[in-house]
Design an enzyme around this catalytic site. Structure first.
Site, PDB file in Angstrom:
ATOM      1  N   ASP A 189      -1.393  10.198   4.250  1.00 23.94           N
ATOM      2  CA  ASP A 189      -2.382   9.294   3.657  1.00 23.94           C
ATOM      3  C   ASP A 189      -3.744   9.990   3.463  1.00 23.94           C
ATOM      4  OD1 ASP A 189      -2.824   6.325   3.097  1.00 23.94           O
ATOM      5  OD2 ASP A 189      -4.430   6.680   4.538  1.00 23.94           O
TER       6      ASP A 189
ATOM      7  N   ASP B 279      11.372  -6.801   7.596  1.00 24.34           N
ATOM      8  CA  ASP B 279      11.566  -6.100   8.869  1.00 24.34           C
ATOM      9  C   ASP B 279      12.704  -5.085   8.786  1.00 24.34           C
ATOM     10  OD1 ASP B 279      13.888  -7.672   8.998  1.00 24.34           O
ATOM     11  OD2 ASP B 279      12.819  -9.281  10.030  1.00 24.34           O
TER      12      ASP B 279
ATOM     13  N   ASP C 203       4.971   7.384   6.988  1.00 29.94           N
ATOM     14  CA  ASP C 203       3.606   7.495   6.493  1.00 29.94           C
ATOM     15  C   ASP C 203       2.757   8.000   7.651  1.00 29.94           C
ATOM     16  OD1 ASP C 203       1.335   6.986   4.770  1.00 29.94           O
ATOM     17  OD2 ASP C 203       2.543   5.401   3.850  1.00 29.94           O
TER      18      ASP C 203
ATOM     19  N   HIS D 257       2.331   0.762  -3.524  1.00 33.37           N
ATOM     20  CA  HIS D 257       1.744  -0.460  -2.963  1.00 33.37           C
ATOM     21  C   HIS D 257       0.255  -0.615  -3.291  1.00 33.37           C
ATOM     22  CE1 HIS D 257       0.853   2.858  -0.406  1.00 33.37           C
ATOM     23  NE2 HIS D 257      -0.041   2.157   0.240  1.00 33.37           N
ATOM     24  N   ASP D 258      -0.330   0.358  -3.958  1.00 34.90           N
ATOM     25  CA  ASP D 258      -1.772   0.332  -4.235  1.00 34.90           C
ATOM     26  C   ASP D 258      -2.125  -0.027  -5.673  1.00 34.90           C
ATOM     27  OD1 ASP D 258      -2.506   1.012  -1.659  1.00 34.90           O
ATOM     28  OD2 ASP D 258      -2.483   3.163  -2.054  1.00 34.90           O
TER      29      ASP D 258
ATOM     30  N   ASP E 253      13.496  -9.681   4.756  1.00 38.34           N
ATOM     31  CA  ASP E 253      13.293 -10.302   6.067  1.00 38.34           C
ATOM     32  C   ASP E 253      14.650 -10.604   6.698  1.00 38.34           C
ATOM     33  OD1 ASP E 253      12.543 -11.744   8.254  1.00 38.34           O
ATOM     34  OD2 ASP E 253      11.907 -13.526   7.142  1.00 38.34           O
TER      35      ASP E 253
ATOM     36  N   ASP F 125      11.402 -14.870   9.862  1.00 33.18           N
ATOM     37  CA  ASP F 125      10.017 -15.243  10.202  1.00 33.18           C
ATOM     38  C   ASP F 125       9.070 -15.104   9.006  1.00 33.18           C
ATOM     39  OD1 ASP F 125       9.742 -12.529   9.947  1.00 33.18           O
ATOM     40  OD2 ASP F 125       8.808 -12.202  11.909  1.00 33.18           O
TER      41      ASP F 125
HETATM   42  C1  NOJ Z   1      -4.124   5.012   0.881  1.00 28.03           C
HETATM   43  C2  NOJ Z   1      -3.066   3.981   1.114  1.00 28.03           C
HETATM   44  O1  NOJ Z   1      -2.048   4.153   0.170  1.00 28.03           O
HETATM   45  C3  NOJ Z   1      -3.739   2.639   1.011  1.00 28.03           C
HETATM   46  O2  NOJ Z   1      -2.821   1.588   0.988  1.00 28.03           O
HETATM   47  C4  NOJ Z   1      -4.701   2.509   2.147  1.00 28.03           C
HETATM   48  O3  NOJ Z   1      -5.395   1.300   2.031  1.00 28.03           O
HETATM   49  C5  NOJ Z   1      -5.692   3.679   2.178  1.00 28.03           C
HETATM   50  N1  NOJ Z   1      -5.071   4.941   1.941  1.00 28.03           N
HETATM   51  C6  NOJ Z   1      -6.371   3.751   3.524  1.00 28.03           C
HETATM   52  O4  NOJ Z   1      -5.457   4.142   4.505  1.00 28.03           O
END
Ligand code: NOJ
Length: 555
Positions: free
Chosen positions: A200, A30, A99, A327-328, A22, A26
């Site tokens: 994606d 960013d 992305d 991130h998933d 950041d 805030d």
């Molecule tokens: C895959 C992305 O990596 C994930 O974070 C997202 O929630 C889903 N696709 C839907 O866009």
């Protein structure tokens, strides 16, 4: 042997911008923050950055619901700042990938808003608007994120399809106007100087004509009608021919449920290659069934089988995308490694995947060994998937503390805690109040501490990446798995023009006796890497220490 290419030799750092750094206090990461950290990223020894979505978004799914594809979210800064980051990255020899989320938009996108004004709107057919079957939705598909896959619009008297969250209506890619929009978006970023895209859920972008009912299942009903339909390839071919082939750019598609065989239809090198790489999920299922949320005990043989089938399956015809975190998914040390042996297991996991054949991706914080957080309650959670699963699991009696334990072990929240830069307030992530809790272990686990410690995971990542970058053997050598039956050791070798590497990884804290495979004489090898002090006398056999990893070379 595989032809060389810049995308095969690079390593990529993934930034999930909201939690990276950041710069304006805030509490939200960013672009100003990113700008300050470009040297850190370069010094890691990667060659590119992939930004999870930076676009304006109401954040139903933290940026994966895009309200404007040609701008930057005010949370993150401005287009002018993005150009600065792009230039700063390029100056440091880092490429930049955006992305590209084109399976769906946000429900706040102007296209969607116009589409629901009336059935005659030119945007109506940008999405899947359908009449219901009496009081029932148009078909029985379930959303991956939120109950049924259809939501009703009172004004219009029709339902729209959302395979993900309600705020993520699916685009109708069969409409040529939608494809023109996609090409326009691609050109916008490529003309600005961006070097490519992570695409994606790219295998979801086509739906079976007529949108028939799916085979009824507790989760995923309809998948067979929206995954990997034949027209996905037609659309990708069109994007390639009309746009991508005109730039020196890179693409990696995200594709749930991919196997090496199906992936080859997209990434086989040659005239009909549609994407450079494909992210698959098979190696992320060694401790779960189908989704992270249905845990099983960790099974090393499942992990090895997944890696080896991709290494062997793509050999000489296509190229692997290598990753352990993004991130998933929860943090990998908390998953396939051990928080007790955090540094040892983190080093072992790093060597295990970085020395395979393919292009590695490193997720922010992975390089300093960040671990899962322990949230105090679901009220602290932020992710639509967590909220959906709270409802879903309740039906099976999993609620309260039990559900929270699952969240802390299995949710995407774990990957989204702020990056831990220092032992200062909020882990040095922000001078304000962080949008999401910083893992309290930041006092010990942070980039500054890792920088100061020559034995840290950070230095280990740097050394491995340097070795890989400079070694044609690590980049292009062939792959062979050994000790296949072992439930504790993952052993593989790489070979090229008479040179060889042997990578030995223990996935347990228990001692395991290892004997070098036939033809690999450790006494005449150099130990290139080891996460414990090297033994004084080498032998062809040894007993492993907890999560030990050794890499031997015959160079
Ligand atoms: C895959 C992305 O990596 C994930 O974070 C997202 O929630 C889903 N696709 C839907 O866009």
């Amino acid at each position: 042997m595989a032809a060389s290419a810049w995308y095969k030799e690079m390593a990529v750092y993934q930034i999930w911008p909201r939690s990276f750094a950041d710069g304006d206090g805030d509490g939200i990461g960013d672009l100003r923050g990113v700008l300050e950290k470009l040297d850190y990223i370069r010094d890691l020894g990667v060659n590119a950055i992939w930004f999870s979505p930076l676009y304006p978004s109401p954040n139903a799914d933290y940026g994966y619901d895009i309200a404007d594809y040609k701008d930057i979210s005010p949370d993150y800064g401005t287009l002018a700042q993005f150009r600065e980051v792009l230039e700063g990255a390029h100056t440091r020899g880092l490429k930049v990938f955006m992305d590209l989320v084109i399976n769906h938009t946000s429900d706040q996108h102007t296209w969607f808003r116009a589409s629901k004004e009336s059935g005659d709107s030119p945007y109506h057919d940008y999405y899947f608007w359908r009449k219901g079957r009496g009081k029932k939705p148009p078909n029985n598909w379930l959303s991956v994120f939120e109950g049924g896959a259809w939501d009703y619009d009172e004004g219009l008297g029709e339902y729209y399809l959302h395979v993900f969250a309600k705020g993520q209506p699916d685009l109708n890619m069969a409409n040529p106007k939608v494809r023109e929009e996609v090409k326009d978006i691609m050109r916008f970023w490529l003309d600005m100087g961006v070097d490519g895209f992570r695409e994606d859920v790219i295998t979801y972008i086509s739906k079976r004509e007529g949108l028939p009912n799916g085979f009824p299942l507790p989760i995923g009903t309809g998948l067979e009608h929206y995954t990997n339909q034949p027209s996905v390839k037609d659309y990708l071919r069109e994007f390639r021919d009309d746009v991508l082939s005109r730039y020196d750019c890179f693409t990696v598609g995200e594709a749930p449920m991919m196997t090496p065989k199906t992936a080859k239809q997209f990434i086989t090198e040659g005239a009909d290659q549609l994407l450079n790489l494909m992210f698959h999920f098979q190696h992320m299922e060694a401790d779960c069934i189908l989704t992270d949320w249905i845990p099983t005990p960790f099974r090393l043989r499942k992990l090895k089988k997944a890696f080896s089938s991709w290494q062997q399956g793509l050999r000489g015809v296509a190229w692997n995308a290598l990753y352990l975190e993004n991130h998933d998914h929860p943090r990998i040390i908390s998953r396939y490694g051990s928080e007790k042996y955090r540094v040892e297991s983190g080093k072992m996991l790093a060597a295990m995947y970085l020395l395979q054949c393919g292009t590695p991706f490193i997720y922010q914080g992975q390089e300093i060994g960040m671990t899962n957080i322990r949230l105090d309650g679901v009220s602290q959670c932020k992710d639509v998937v967590t909220f959906n699963n709270e409802k879903l699991f309740r039906k099976f009696g999993i609620k309260g503390e039990r559900f929270l334990r699952l969240v802390n072990r299995r949710s995407r929240e774990n990957a989204r805690t702020p990056m831990q830069w220092s032992a200062g307030a909020n882990g040095g992530f922000t001078a304000g109040t962080p949008w999401f809790p910083v893992n309290p272990n930041y006092t010990e686990i942070n980039a500054a501490a890792a920088e100061a410690d020559p034995d840290s995971l950070l230095h280990w990542y740097r050394a491995l990446l340097k070795f890989r970058r400079e070694s044609p053997l690590a980049l292009y050598g062939d792959y062979r798995e050994h000790n296949k039956a072992s439930r504790q050791l993952y052993v593989y070798s790489r070979g090229r023009e008479g040179q060889r590497l042997l990578v030995i990884c223990s996935f347990t804290e228990q001692p395991v006796r290892f004997a070098a495979p036939l033809g690999f004489d450790l006494l005449h090898a150099t130990q290139l890497f080891g996460n414990y002090a090297a033994p004084e006398t080498q032998s062809n056999q040894f007993v492993t220490r907890p999560y030990e990893c050794r890499v031997y070379g015959w160079l």
